[in-house]
Design an enzyme around this catalytic site. Structure first.
Site, PDB file in Angstrom:
ATOM      1  N   GLN A  20       0.807  -1.223   0.000  1.00 40.43           N
ATOM      2  CA  GLN A  20       0.000   0.000   0.000  1.00 40.43           C
ATOM      3  C   GLN A  20       0.841   1.275   0.000  1.00 40.43           C
ATOM      4  OE1 GLN A  20      -2.419  -1.679   3.450  1.00 40.43           O
ATOM      5  NE2 GLN A  20      -4.006  -0.561   2.358  1.00 40.43           N
ATOM      6  N   ARG A  77       4.519   0.979  12.669  1.00 37.21           N
ATOM      7  CA  ARG A  77       4.202  -0.371  12.204  1.00 37.21           C
ATOM      8  C   ARG A  77       4.255  -0.393  10.680  1.00 37.21           C
ATOM      9  NH1 ARG A  77      -1.234  -3.364  11.323  1.00 37.21           N
ATOM     10  NH2 ARG A  77      -0.329  -5.333  10.697  1.00 37.21           N
ATOM     11  N   HIS A 122       1.845  -8.820   4.978  1.00 31.27           N
ATOM     12  CA  HIS A 122       0.592  -8.054   4.967  1.00 31.27           C
ATOM     13  C   HIS A 122      -0.031  -8.226   3.576  1.00 31.27           C
ATOM     14  CE1 HIS A 122      -1.541  -4.308   6.766  1.00 31.27           C
ATOM     15  NE2 HIS A 122      -2.213  -4.621   5.677  1.00 31.27           N
ATOM     16  N   ASN A 167      -0.636 -10.252   8.972  1.00 36.52           N
ATOM     17  CA  ASN A 167      -1.657  -9.234   9.122  1.00 36.52           C
ATOM     18  C   ASN A 167      -3.008  -9.786   8.672  1.00 36.52           C
ATOM     19  OD1 ASN A 167      -2.617  -6.338   9.384  1.00 36.52           O
ATOM     20  ND2 ASN A 167      -3.266  -6.866   7.304  1.00 36.52           N
ATOM     21  N   GLU A 168      -3.981  -9.734   9.543  1.00 31.51           N
ATOM     22  CA  GLU A 168      -5.363 -10.077   9.210  1.00 31.51           C
ATOM     23  C   GLU A 168      -5.511 -11.320   8.327  1.00 31.51           C
ATOM     24  OE1 GLU A 168      -7.526  -6.762   7.609  1.00 31.51           O
ATOM     25  OE2 GLU A 168      -7.323  -5.596   9.446  1.00 31.51           O
ATOM     26  N   ASN A 308      -6.815  -5.307  15.075  1.00 28.38           N
ATOM     27  CA  ASN A 308      -7.208  -4.226  14.159  1.00 28.38           C
ATOM     28  C   ASN A 308      -8.698  -4.003  14.345  1.00 28.38           C
ATOM     29  OD1 ASN A 308      -4.640  -4.239  13.153  1.00 28.38           O
ATOM     30  ND2 ASN A 308      -5.180  -4.901  11.076  1.00 28.38           N
ATOM     31  N   TYR A 310     -11.963  -1.383  13.749  1.00 31.98           N
ATOM     32  CA  TYR A 310     -12.498  -0.187  13.079  1.00 31.98           C
ATOM     33  C   TYR A 310     -13.975   0.024  13.342  1.00 31.98           C
ATOM     34  CZ  TYR A 310      -8.382  -0.106   9.948  1.00 31.98           C
ATOM     35  OH  TYR A 310      -7.122  -0.041   9.428  1.00 31.98           O
ATOM     36  N   GLU A 383      -4.253  -1.433  14.415  1.00 36.24           N
ATOM     37  CA  GLU A 383      -4.861  -0.510  13.448  1.00 36.24           C
ATOM     38  C   GLU A 383      -6.186  -0.017  13.982  1.00 36.24           C
ATOM     39  OE1 GLU A 383      -5.472  -1.948   9.405  1.00 36.24           O
ATOM     40  OE2 GLU A 383      -3.492  -2.898   9.436  1.00 36.24           O
ATOM     41  N   TRP A 432      -4.313   3.893  11.658  1.00 37.42           N
ATOM     42  CA  TRP A 432      -4.263   3.621  10.223  1.00 37.42           C
ATOM     43  C   TRP A 432      -4.855   4.850   9.548  1.00 37.42           C
ATOM     44  CZ3 TRP A 432      -1.959  -0.108   7.383  1.00 37.42           C
ATOM     45  CH2 TRP A 432      -2.172  -0.024   5.994  1.00 37.42           C
ATOM     46  N   GLU A 439      -5.755   1.578  -1.310  1.00 37.66           N
ATOM     47  CA  GLU A 439      -6.698   0.819  -0.478  1.00 37.66           C
ATOM     48  C   GLU A 439      -7.195  -0.423  -1.231  1.00 37.66           C
ATOM     49  OE1 GLU A 439      -7.321   0.855   2.630  1.00 37.66           O
ATOM     50  OE2 GLU A 439      -9.192  -0.247   2.766  1.00 37.66           O
ATOM     51  N   TRP A 440      -6.266  -1.342  -1.528  1.00 41.21           N
ATOM     52  CA  TRP A 440      -6.610  -2.649  -2.099  1.00 41.21           C
ATOM     53  C   TRP A 440      -7.573  -2.538  -3.282  1.00 41.21           C
ATOM     54  CZ3 TRP A 440      -2.640  -4.965  -0.456  1.00 41.21           C
ATOM     55  CH2 TRP A 440      -2.194  -4.803   0.841  1.00 41.21           C
ATOM     56  N   PHE A 448      -7.398   7.217   4.145  1.00 42.70           N
ATOM     57  CA  PHE A 448      -7.334   6.940   5.583  1.00 42.70           C
ATOM     58  C   PHE A 448      -6.239   7.747   6.287  1.00 42.70           C
ATOM     59  CE2 PHE A 448     -10.056   3.329   6.797  1.00 42.70           C
ATOM     60  CZ  PHE A 448     -10.492   2.872   5.564  1.00 42.70           C
TER      61      PHE A 448
HETATM   62  C1  GCO Z   1      -5.335  -4.436   6.891  1.00 46.45           C
HETATM   63  C2  GCO Z   1      -6.229  -3.430   6.356  1.00 46.45           C
HETATM   64  C3  GCO Z   1      -5.499  -2.237   5.852  1.00 46.45           C
HETATM   65  C4  GCO Z   1      -6.525  -1.318   5.265  1.00 46.45           C
HETATM   66  C5  GCO Z   1      -7.295  -0.641   6.355  1.00 46.45           C
HETATM   67  C6  GCO Z   1      -8.384   0.251   5.859  1.00 46.45           C
HETATM   68  O1  GCO Z   1      -5.418  -5.528   6.441  1.00 46.45           O
HETATM   69  O2  GCO Z   1      -4.532  -4.195   7.778  1.00 46.45           O
HETATM   70  O3  GCO Z   1      -6.965  -3.986   5.307  1.00 46.45           O
HETATM   71  O4  GCO Z   1      -4.517  -2.673   4.972  1.00 46.45           O
HETATM   72  O5  GCO Z   1      -5.944  -0.384   4.456  1.00 46.45           O
HETATM   73  O6  GCO Z   1      -7.900  -1.594   7.178  1.00 46.45           O
HETATM   74  O7  GCO Z   1      -9.396  -0.501   5.284  1.00 46.45           O
END
Ligand code: GCO
Length: 482
Positions: A20, A77, A122, A167-168, A308, A310, A383, A432, A439-440, A448
């Protein structure tokens, strides 16, 4: 809430990821990643963009560290681009130019008193691993990830004291293998129409390999490096809060299932050595099994949980109630439907983004839930942030006056402080993100950043949220010095 309730050595930072932020997608010997390939394919990213240049962090990291310095953060991070270190996974030499880049970044951060908080992967992996054996779908990925992690510990672990393996992985497994929205774009009906894949089984196979890959890396760290390097290692999970849509016991159970199927899917195996009981019951043979030796390997599998967080959703039961087709009705989704609204009323203040509602109470609830389920394992909020549609499309909006982001962060930080007051062991918070970025699947259409980025000139300009975050950090530090 009073920021002085946070521990004095609390980490404040901003978060980013290699694909990103970095750009430089084929500079200095970097190999192609799965995201390079996916984003280059027309139709995958809504604005037709990609991360070839992104925000050019690879060349501008010194400028970006100056921005961090002016925020007053003590941690950053970021993630390592696997294909920059190993252009072809373990099937070719280490790319020393990639090692040098991260050495420069780490050293420059430390010179400014900013602790590197490093994620090994990530979402982006070398394309070679996809091509050779289908990436995370193959158990071979475990050996690859271990090999990569070992190299990172060896070269960077003398200075990096905070490691995140994945990550996630919960988002990655679901978006890549159920919805086909992330590479390798696998899915099947009714979840989507991809050319390959099976939405009902593959997410669980990929997840299983990620969990065992995590354990492989942690074992390497524990046996070869941790004692001497004296760091800690964990994993980052996307943790939305799930609120039962009614007081019925069916909806309450559905919310529990949502927690299991989304978050504990990964955390339970790593902490307790087995999948959540409700997942095992519902999925039966669809869920892969851990052997005895897997379980041994999994135990003691993390030093901290990265959360993370949100947003929050309402959750409705789909066993006794009728749910919309394609939304939670199958067993592989845990028979629950998630929704941002109840009787048309959103759970919190809506934003430009469909999935993001402002509900600070969810932060306190989630942190408390993780604390209770996992015996107060140390946590970091890895995040938290507020996203907006691109200001170019909303012409009358002043992009730098991001009052809504300021309010979002104030609300969530105060909910976090309140959870810490009540005993949660939270050791850091990462916003974040430092900058607007890629943004993917939404490309550059969502922002953001605490700093605005002009995606043509790449100029960075502080938004109001940068100064309000700085103020929060300063107040915390002032109180802890006194
Ligand atoms: C992640 C998230 C980030 C995003 C953020 C905003 O996996 O850590 O997808 O990369 O940019 O959550 O949507």
């Amino acid at each position: 809430e009073d920021p002085s309730s946070l521990p004095s050595n609390f980490l404040f930072g901003t978060a980013s990821s290699s694909y990103q932020f970095e750009g430089a997608y084929k500079s200095d010997g970097k190999g192609p990643s799965n995201w390079d390939v996916f984003a280059h394919e027309p139709g995958n990213i809504i604005d037709g963009s990609n991360g070839d240049i992104a925000v050019d962090h690879y060349h501008r990291y010194l400028e970006d560290i100056r921005l961090m310095e002016s925020l007053g953060v003590n941690s950053y991070r970021f993630s390592i681009s696997w294909a920059r270190i190993l252009p072809k996974g373990r099937f070719a030499e280490v790319n020393m130019a990639g090692i040098h880049y991260y050495n420069r970044l780490i050293d420059s951060l430390l010179q400014k008193g900013i602790q590197p908080f490093v994620t090994l992967t990530h979402f982006d992996i070398p394309q070679e691993l996809e091509d050779r054996y289908g990436g995370w779908l193959s158990p071979k990925s475990q050996e690859d990830f271990g090999y990569f992690a070992d190299i990172c510990f060896k070269y960077f672990g003398d200075r990096v004291k905070y490691w995140v393996t994945f990550n996630e992985p919960n988002i990655q497994a679901t978006l890549a293998y159920r919805w086909g929205l992330f590479p390798p774009a696998h899915c099947s009906a009714p979840f989507g129409n991809c050319t390959v894949g099976n939405s009902e089984t593959e997410p669980f196979i990929a997840a299983h390999n990620m969990i065992l890959s995590h354990a492989t890396a942690v074992n390497i760290y524990r046996t070869k490096y941790q004692k001497e390097q004296d760091g800690i290692i964990g994993i980052v999970i996307h943790a939305a809060w799930f609120e039962p849509i009614s007081n019925s016991s069916a909806d309450k159970l559905a919310a529990e299932r949502a927690m299991s199927f989304f978050m504990s899917w990964f955390l339970d195996p790593i902490i307790f050595g087995k999948y959540p009981t409700d997942m095992i019951k519902i999925l039966g043979p669809i869920l892969p099994k851990f052997s005895r030796s897997d379980q041994e390997k999994l135990k003691n599998g993390l030093d901290f949980i990265g959360v993370n967080h949100y947003t929050s959703f309402y959750v409705k039961d789909c066993i006794l109630s009728i749910c919309e087709p394609g939304k939670g009705i199958t067993k592989t989704e845990g028979y629950y439907e998630q929704n941002s609204k109840k009787n048309g009323v959103p759970i919190g203040q809506p934003t430009d983004l469909e999935w993001l509602n402002v509900y600070p109470q969810g932060m306190e609830n989630m942190v408390t839930y993780v604390k209770e389920r996992y015996n107060n394992t140390p946590m970091f909020i890895t995040e938290n942030g507020y996203g907006e549609e691109d200001d170019l499309q909303l012409k009358d909006k002043k992009p730098l006056d991001d009052l809504k982001r300021v309010e979002y962060m104030a609300g969530y930080l105060s909910a976090l402080v309140s959870a810490v007051r009540k005993g949660a062991d939270v050791r850091g918070y990462f916003a974040w993100s430092l900058l607007d970025n890629f943004e993917w699947e939404f490309g550059y259409t969502q922002r953001f950043g605490l700093y605005h980025v002009d995606f043509t000139t790449l100029k960075r300009t502080p938004k109001l949220s940068a100064s309000s975050y700085k103020r929060f950090i300063t107040e915390h530090n002032v109180r802890t010095i006194i």
